[in-house]
Design an enzyme around this catalytic site. Structure first.
Site, PDB file in Angstrom:
ATOM      1  CG  ASN A   8      -1.693   1.234   1.437  1.00 33.29           C
ATOM      2  OD1 ASN A   8      -1.804   2.056   0.526  1.00 33.29           O
ATOM      3  ND2 ASN A   8      -2.256   1.414   2.622  1.00 33.29           N
ATOM      4  CE  LYS A  10       0.024   3.451   4.612  1.00 37.44           C
ATOM      5  NZ  LYS A  10       0.096   3.545   6.049  1.00 37.44           N
ATOM      6  CG  HIS A  97      -5.743   1.868   5.286  1.00 38.86           C
ATOM      7  ND1 HIS A  97      -5.283   2.880   6.099  1.00 38.86           N
ATOM      8  CD2 HIS A  97      -4.727   0.981   5.153  1.00 38.86           C
ATOM      9  CE1 HIS A  97      -4.023   2.612   6.431  1.00 38.86           C
ATOM     10  NE2 HIS A  97      -3.669   1.474   5.875  1.00 38.86           N
ATOM     11  CD  GLU A  99      -2.803   5.670   6.601  1.00 41.52           C
ATOM     12  OE1 GLU A  99      -2.876   5.706   5.354  1.00 41.52           O
ATOM     13  OE2 GLU A  99      -1.804   5.228   7.217  1.00 41.52           O
ATOM     14  CD  GLU A 169      -3.416  -2.696   7.598  1.00 41.18           C
ATOM     15  OE1 GLU A 169      -2.293  -2.950   7.172  1.00 41.18           O
ATOM     16  OE2 GLU A 169      -3.976  -1.614   7.405  1.00 41.18           O
ATOM     17  N   GLY A 175       2.320   2.321  10.761  1.00 45.00           N
ATOM     18  CA  GLY A 175       3.228   3.454  10.586  1.00 45.00           C
ATOM     19  C   GLY A 175       3.946   3.879  11.863  1.00 45.00           C
ATOM     20  CB  SER A 215       5.177  -1.576  12.071  1.00 43.69           C
ATOM     21  OG  SER A 215       4.711  -0.267  12.352  1.00 43.69           O
TER      22      SER A 215
END
Ligand code: PGA
Length: 254
Positions: A8, A10, A97, A99, A169, A175, A215
């Site tokens: 991904n 981003k 996701h 985010e 996730e 991150g 991560s």
């Protein structure tokens, strides 16, 4: 079953950088890597990356995914991209996701419609679920993930389950460098499969593909892919580093 390794990217890479990135990953991937690799570049680069993938040595192992899609097929939705519009370009779409949930306030009811939109157009949704740090610390991880799945899969039939991927996730691991302990991932994958079994029956719980993301680095990738029931990885930061991503791919086969 082949491992599924999803990158991904981003909102990183220009189109030229995106083409270069897949070329460089391809040069480092071993012929024996044995995984299916899904590149999810920014939507702006999809077309060029698709053309580039077709020229690469290991093209058989590569697919393309989009990072988000809208739940309607067309209409006055400024700035959105529909599954109908990208169905000839991609095989996968990341949906829900963290985010998107956190920054763009996406709710599970919308995510359920996005899953349905993908399936309508033969795109495999990679549905992301996971708890926040506060939820984990309060001991609510399992309940949060079960609740997300219940709503997110609301429009899906048992037959459609083989066309979906679920990515566990945990939000606190994304991150941050604070990757989840393999034992916790094993437990949460068990919770996910158990809930699918409850919703759709035993066979389906065992067969749905479940990934870990958060991560992931070359140093920890194997500790997840060797978990029975972990079908692959969703990689963010390390997927835009060709050395790291190719290493993760090379390490992930059984
Ligand atoms: P990360 O991101 O690997 O950088 O933690 C994972 C993701 O956002 O899917």
């Amino acid at each position: 079953m082949k491992k599924l390794i999803v990158g991904n990217w981003k909102m990183f890479t220009t189109t030229a950088e995106a083409e270069l990135l897949v070329e460089r990953v391809d040069a480092k991937v071993l012929p024996t890597h044995g995984s299916e690799v899904v590149f999810c570049p920014p939507a702006t680069a999809l077309e060029n990356v698709k053309a580039k993938l077709n020229t690469l040595k290991h093209k058989q192992s590569y697919s393309l995914g989009i990072q988000n899609i809208y739940d309607q097929d067309e209409g006055p939705f400024t700035g959105e991209i529909s599954a109908a519009q990208v169905k000839d370009l991609v095989n996968y779409a990341i949906v829900g996701h963290s985010e998107r949930r956190r920054i763009f306030a996406e709710r599970d009811t919308e995510i359920a419609k996005k899953v349905a939109a993908c399936l309508r157009h033969n795109i495999t949704p990679i549905l992301c679920v996971g708890e926040t740090l506060a939820e984990r610390e309060a001991g609510h991880s399992k309940r949060v993930v079960v609740d997300q799945l219940t709503v997110d899969l609301g429009y899906m039939t048992a037959q459609e389950l083989e066309n979906i991927v679920i990515a566990y996730e945990p939000v606190w691991a994304i991150g941050t460098g604070n990757f989840a302990k393999p034992d916790d991932v094993r437990e949460m994958i068990g919770v996910i499969r158990g809930h699918i079994e409850e919703l759709y029956g035993e066979i389906h719980g065992a067969h749905v593909r479940v990934l870990y993301g958060g991560s992931v680095e070359p140093e920890n990738a194997r500790s997840y892919t060797r978990i029975a029931g972990c079908d692959g990885l969703l990689v963010g930061g390390a997927s835009i580093n060709y050395i790291k991503f190719s290493e993760i791919i090379n390490l992930s086969h059984r």
